[in-house]
Write an enzyme that holds these catalytic residues in place. Structure first.
Site, short mmCIF file in Angstrom:
data_model
loop_
_atom_site.label_atom_id
_atom_site.label_comp_id
_atom_site.label_asym_id
_atom_site.label_seq_id
_atom_site.Cartn_x
_atom_site.Cartn_y
_atom_site.Cartn_z
N LYS A 22 0.84 -1.21 0.00
CA LYS A 22 0.00 0.00 0.00
C LYS A 22 0.87 1.26 0.00
O LYS A 22 0.65 2.17 -0.79
CB LYS A 22 -0.89 0.02 1.25
N ARG A 91 -4.13 10.99 4.72
CA ARG A 91 -3.05 11.99 4.78
C ARG A 91 -2.08 11.88 3.61
O ARG A 91 -1.49 12.88 3.21
CB ARG A 91 -2.27 11.82 6.08
N ARG A 120 1.25 14.83 13.23
CA ARG A 120 1.74 14.59 11.87
C ARG A 120 1.77 15.84 10.98
O ARG A 120 1.03 15.94 10.00
CB ARG A 120 0.92 13.49 11.20
N ILE A 326 8.43 7.36 16.74
CA ILE A 326 8.03 8.07 15.51
C ILE A 326 6.73 8.87 15.69
O ILE A 326 6.65 10.03 15.28
CB ILE A 326 7.85 7.08 14.32
C1 UD1 Z 1 4.70 6.98 6.25
C2 UD1 Z 1 3.79 5.77 6.12
C3 UD1 Z 1 3.27 5.36 7.49
C4 UD1 Z 1 4.45 5.13 8.45
C5 UD1 Z 1 5.38 6.34 8.46
C6 UD1 Z 1 6.64 6.11 9.28
C7 UD1 Z 1 2.82 6.04 3.94
C8 UD1 Z 1 1.64 6.34 3.12
N1 UD1 Z 1 2.69 6.12 5.24
O1 UD1 Z 1 3.93 8.04 6.77
O2 UD1 Z 1 2.51 4.17 7.35
O3 UD1 Z 1 3.95 4.93 9.76
O4 UD1 Z 1 5.79 6.65 7.11
O5 UD1 Z 1 7.34 5.02 8.78
O6 UD1 Z 1 3.86 5.67 3.42
N2 UD1 Z 1 6.91 14.73 10.31
C9 UD1 Z 1 7.03 16.08 10.58
N3 UD1 Z 1 6.96 16.94 9.51
C10 UD1 Z 1 6.79 16.53 8.23
C11 UD1 Z 1 6.68 15.14 7.98
C12 UD1 Z 1 6.75 14.26 9.03
O7 UD1 Z 1 7.18 16.50 11.73
O8 UD1 Z 1 6.72 17.37 7.33
C13 UD1 Z 1 7.01 13.76 11.43
C14 UD1 Z 1 5.77 12.90 11.60
O9 UD1 Z 1 4.79 13.56 12.40
C15 UD1 Z 1 6.36 11.69 12.27
C16 UD1 Z 1 7.73 11.56 11.61
O10 UD1 Z 1 8.03 12.83 11.10
O11 UD1 Z 1 6.52 11.92 13.65
C17 UD1 Z 1 7.82 10.53 10.50
O12 UD1 Z 1 6.76 10.74 9.60
P1 UD1 Z 1 6.84 10.33 8.06
O13 UD1 Z 1 7.99 9.43 7.85
O14 UD1 Z 1 6.76 11.57 7.25
O15 UD1 Z 1 5.49 9.51 7.91
P2 UD1 Z 1 4.47 9.51 6.69
O16 UD1 Z 1 5.19 9.72 5.42
O17 UD1 Z 1 3.34 10.42 7.02
#
Ligand code: UD1
Length: 416
Positions: A22, A91, A120, A326
């Site tokens: 996914k 999201r 997030r 995370i």
């Molecule tokens: C993706 C996955 C999700 C997984 C996550 C971590 C998809 C569709 N989803 O989510 O299933 O749990 O990776 O492996 O692939 N953050 C910020 N600012 C940002 C972006 C992220 O502070 O601009 C923080 C988030 O709140 C979180 C951390 O960084 O605490 C990691 O998030 P991220 O790796 O970006 O997760 P997603 O891409 O949303």
């Protein structure tokens, strides 16, 4: 709303075919915005989140045509707005931002807002695109972004690892003018899959699989056909199903190398993994032992496996500690597991699990995608009947759950 009813206690035996990932399919579908030519994805799972992405792309003007396991994307961008009604459901809709900006120089994407597992934010996506010359403002709950003269190559260092922001910037950089260097980039197998597909579309990317991606922008990308990698989280989840029931399951198409620390932790807990050419077999020699884990970016232990591993630890011998680094609110399965007889205490970002010999069936409620499956796992091992409400969470990311588990002997049914 559907529920799932499970009568536990059956050791699961048989073969489960792992579906396409996914979390790889979502950014790969967004690549449909990067070219007018046809992009064909194969090994596409049937999942609610992918249907949401199809709806989003359709309203941008991209026709998404499913045909069995294949999905073809094609068409011209006719609308650059990603509306709140779709983004709030998923999201990952934010993944259209980079491609729209790179391709047509403008995008208006609803801010996703928080979700059950944490706040997030998307600040890294925006900072990275700003570094590439985009003008970004927030207005009425929307991100207004423009780059009338196109995006420019830039050096961007992620202050911490973000999967989604790495994907957005990688897609945008493929069509930017000049060279973009992304440092401290995410290295998840889904990023490698995305980079492989972009390369097949004509992108020039170096450092694939490392934390430094160097992208030389090209004028245009062309069509391609790309096979989506097997879902490593679904793989790990069904490995836990075999382990928690003391069963014997062959995970067909599964790639052990994509599991990173999950494999190490499973083995440490007493799970036996036997690799074969087209997957691996999961059995258990003796009982399970408590193992400490901490969630980390790949190849560390994934946050998306934390809830399922906790269910396993709930019936392991001894204590274990699971630390979530995370997301700040990802222990919502704890009170539900405790209703089934688990002994889990949460202290800040850590959970202490004292293994019990048996769980007992109970009515419980799913709170998010992966938490839902931790309850399924607990139910499969529990004595008696468990009803899990709100299984729409499960349908977002697990294909044919009842069929796959029932095929291995589980007593499971969906209640409408
Ligand atoms: C993706 C996955 C999700 C997984 C996550 C971590 C998809 C569709 N989803 O989510 O299933 O749990 O990776 O492996 O692939 N953050 C910020 N600012 C940002 C972006 C992220 O502070 O601009 C923080 C988030 O709140 C979180 C951390 O960084 O605490 C990691 O998030 P991220 O790796 O970006 O997760 P997603 O891409 O949303």
């Amino acid at each position: 709303m559907d529920s799932i009813r499970i009568t536990g206690g059956v050791p699961l035996t048989g073969t489960i075919a792992i579906s396409g990932a996914k979390n790889a399919a979502l950014p790969l579908m967004a690549c449909g915005l990067l070219t007018d030519e046809r992009l064909t994805l194969t090994n596409v799972a049937k999942l609610a989140d992918l249907a949401t992405m199809s709806d989003l792309l359709a309203q941008h003007g991209i026709a998404v045509e499913p045909d069995g396991r294949n999905t073809s994307l094609g068409g011209r961008i006719t609308n650059t707005e990603a509306p709140y009604d779709i983004v709030r459901k998923m999201r990952a809709s934010i993944l259209v931002l980079g491609p729209l900006l790179a391709r047509v120089g403008e995008a208006r994407v609803s801010l996703p807002g928080g979700c059950a597992i944490g706040t997030r934010p998307v600040d890294l996506h925006l900072k990275g695109l700003e570094a590439m010359g985009a003008k970004i403002s927030l207005d009425g709950g929307y991100i207004d972004a423009s780059a009338p003269h196109g995006l420019k190559g830039a050096d961007f260092v992620f202050p911490f690892v973000s999967v989604g922001a790495t994907e957005n910037l990688l897609m945008a950089a493929s069509l930017a003018d000049g060279i973009t260097t992304l440092k401290n980039a995410a290295r998840e197998p889904e990023i490698t899959d995305l980079a492989t597909c972009l390369t097949a579309m004509g992108a020039k990317i170096e450092g694939i699989g490392t934390d430094t991606l160097v992208v030389e922008g090209v004028k245009s990308l062309h069509g391609a056909t790309h096979a989506i990698l097997p879902d490593r989280i679904e793989t790990g989840t069904y490995a836990c199903a075999a382990a928690i029931t003391g069963g014997d399951i062959f995970l067909e198409n599964a790639r052990a190398s994509d599991l990173g620390a999950v494999l190490t932790s499973l083995r440490e807990a007493g799970v036996v993994i036997t690799e074969a050419e087209n997957g691996f077999r999961v059995t258990r020699a003796n009982g399970l032992h408590g193992v400490d884990v901490m969630t980390e970016p790949f190849p560390g232990f994934p946050t998306d496996m934390q809830a399922q591993f906790m269910a396993l630890m709930a019936v392991a011998q001894g204590a274990s500690m699971i630390t979530e680094t995370i997301f700040e609110n990802r222990f919502m399965h704890v009170p539900e597991l405790n209703r089934m007889g688990a002994k889990v205490n949460v202290h800040g970002s850590s959970a202490i699990i004292r293994g019990v010999p048996k769980l007992s069936g109970a009515p419980v409620m799913a709170t998010d995608l992966r938490a839902s499956f931790s309850l399924v796992l607990a139910a499969l091992a529990a004595e008696g009947e468990t009803t899990i409400a709100r299984v729409y969470h499960l349908d977002r990311g697990y294909e044919s759950v009842e069929q796959k588990l029932a095929g291995c002997g589980a007593r499971i049914e969906r209640v409408h």
